[in-house]
Write an enzyme that holds these catalytic residues in place. Structure first.
Site, short mmCIF file in Angstrom:
data_model
loop_
_atom_site.label_atom_id
_atom_site.label_comp_id
_atom_site.label_asym_id
_atom_site.label_seq_id
_atom_site.Cartn_x
_atom_site.Cartn_y
_atom_site.Cartn_z
N ASP A 87 0.80 -1.17 -0.03
CA ASP A 87 0.14 -0.19 -0.04
C ASP A 87 0.82 1.13 -0.04
O ASP A 87 1.99 1.12 0.44
CB ASP A 87 -0.88 0.07 1.11
CG ASP A 87 -1.97 0.84 1.20
OD1 ASP A 87 -2.30 1.53 -0.08
OD2 ASP A 87 -2.78 1.15 1.95
N ASN A 127 -11.16 -2.63 -5.36
CA ASN A 127 -10.29 -1.64 -6.00
C ASN A 127 -10.94 -1.36 -7.37
O ASN A 127 -10.52 -0.54 -8.20
CB ASN A 127 -8.76 -2.04 -6.51
CG ASN A 127 -7.94 -1.96 -5.16
OD1 ASN A 127 -7.03 -2.89 -4.97
ND2 ASN A 127 -8.07 -1.11 -4.27
#
Ligand code: IPE
Ligand code: IPE
Ligand code: MG
Length: 253
Positions: free
Chosen positions: A33, A81
């Site tokens: 991330d 996502n």
């Protein structure tokens, strides 16, 4: 629990050697991330952060092999996502394509077995073909397993497992009372490897974001502020050192 039923942690817990203090995990899973913030801090588009993230992935895979990990799982694209702009989703797909195309020979030569974890529905045909090629070509490799979680969500994975088990019940082969932790674990996409002893998340966020929610029941967590594109061998070693100092009890004393 019914007499004779296996405890989930007996069935799937890491062996004593990898759970003992000072031990090295067999399986490390990473939530990669911070690509967007890395790019933003450089006044660059988010896509550049993802591109730099692929270089971090290369460094980390190589380091994981050198450090003797058996399994490295990386979270590359979640079922959530899809909420990102279509252009960014397309870019992430393009990076998976280019990563597999450019690195498959080298990974294969290094003995890395590639597995892609996640729903196949929704992925373009050429990506499905590439996944099949990478998995087939590297199926017999034994140095390390690289699991790429792509279009993966832990809840979706559990839904798929429940549906599969429900079908077996309907067909009459499975008694509902025989459904136990081991059967569920065997019905997940991760059935072929042990649960991660260690989950690392970069970029300072402290959440799972739907990653390996079943498999992380007894995982240790390391959260680092390092943004994924800056991650490398030293950060992986630091996480392993932190893990080595943890005391794992699995509910015991
Ligand atoms: C991680 O970086 C890559 C994916 C989730 C695909 P992000 O794109 O989430 O980066 P931040 O969190 O916005 O910085
Ligand atoms: C988790 O990161 C997914 C991947 C790393 C692929 P996100 O950036 O999507 O997670 P949230 O939205 O911050 O929870
Ligand atoms: Mg993020």
């Amino acid at each position: 629990m019914a007499a004779g039923a296996a405890l989930p942690l007996e069935a799937r817990a890491p062996d004593a050697a990898s759970a003992a203090p000072g031990a090295r995990p067999r399986h490390v899973a990473i939530i990669m991330d911070g690509n967007g913030r890395w790019a933003k801090s450089r006044h660059q588009p988010r896509t550049l952060g993802h591109k730099a993230g692929v270089d971090a992935l290369r460094r980390t895979v190589e380091a994981a092999g050198d450090l003797g990990l058996e399994v490295l799982t990386v979270y590359a694209f979640s079922t959530e996502n899809w909420r990102r702009p279509a252009s960014e989703v397309e870019w992430l797909f393009a990076l998976l394509r280019s990563y597999v195309r450019s690195d498959l020979d080298r990974l294969d030569a290094a003995g890395v077995r590639i597995r892609v974890l996640g729903r196949r529905e929704g992925l373009p045909q050429d990506i499905l073909d590439l996944i099949a090629l990478a998995e087939t070509r590297t199926a017999a490799n034994t140095a390390m397993t690289l699991v790429i979680a792509f279009n993966y969500g832990g809840q979706a994975e559990l839904v798929d497992a429940m549906r599969a088990i429900a079908r077996r019940v309907l067909l009459g082969g499975v008694d509902p009372d025989s459904i136990d932790e081991a059967m569920i674990a065997e019905s997940l996409g991760t059935a072929d490897w042990p649960d991660p002893e260690l989950i690392v998340r970069t970029s300072g966020e402290q959440r799972l974001s739907n990653f390996l929610i079943w498999q992380s029941a007894y995982s240790e967590f390391v959260f680092t502020p390092v943004l994924w594109p800056d991650f490398g061998r030293r950060d992986l070693e630091a996480a392993l050192n932190e893990y080595a100092g943890r005391q794992r009890r699995f509910g015991g004393v």
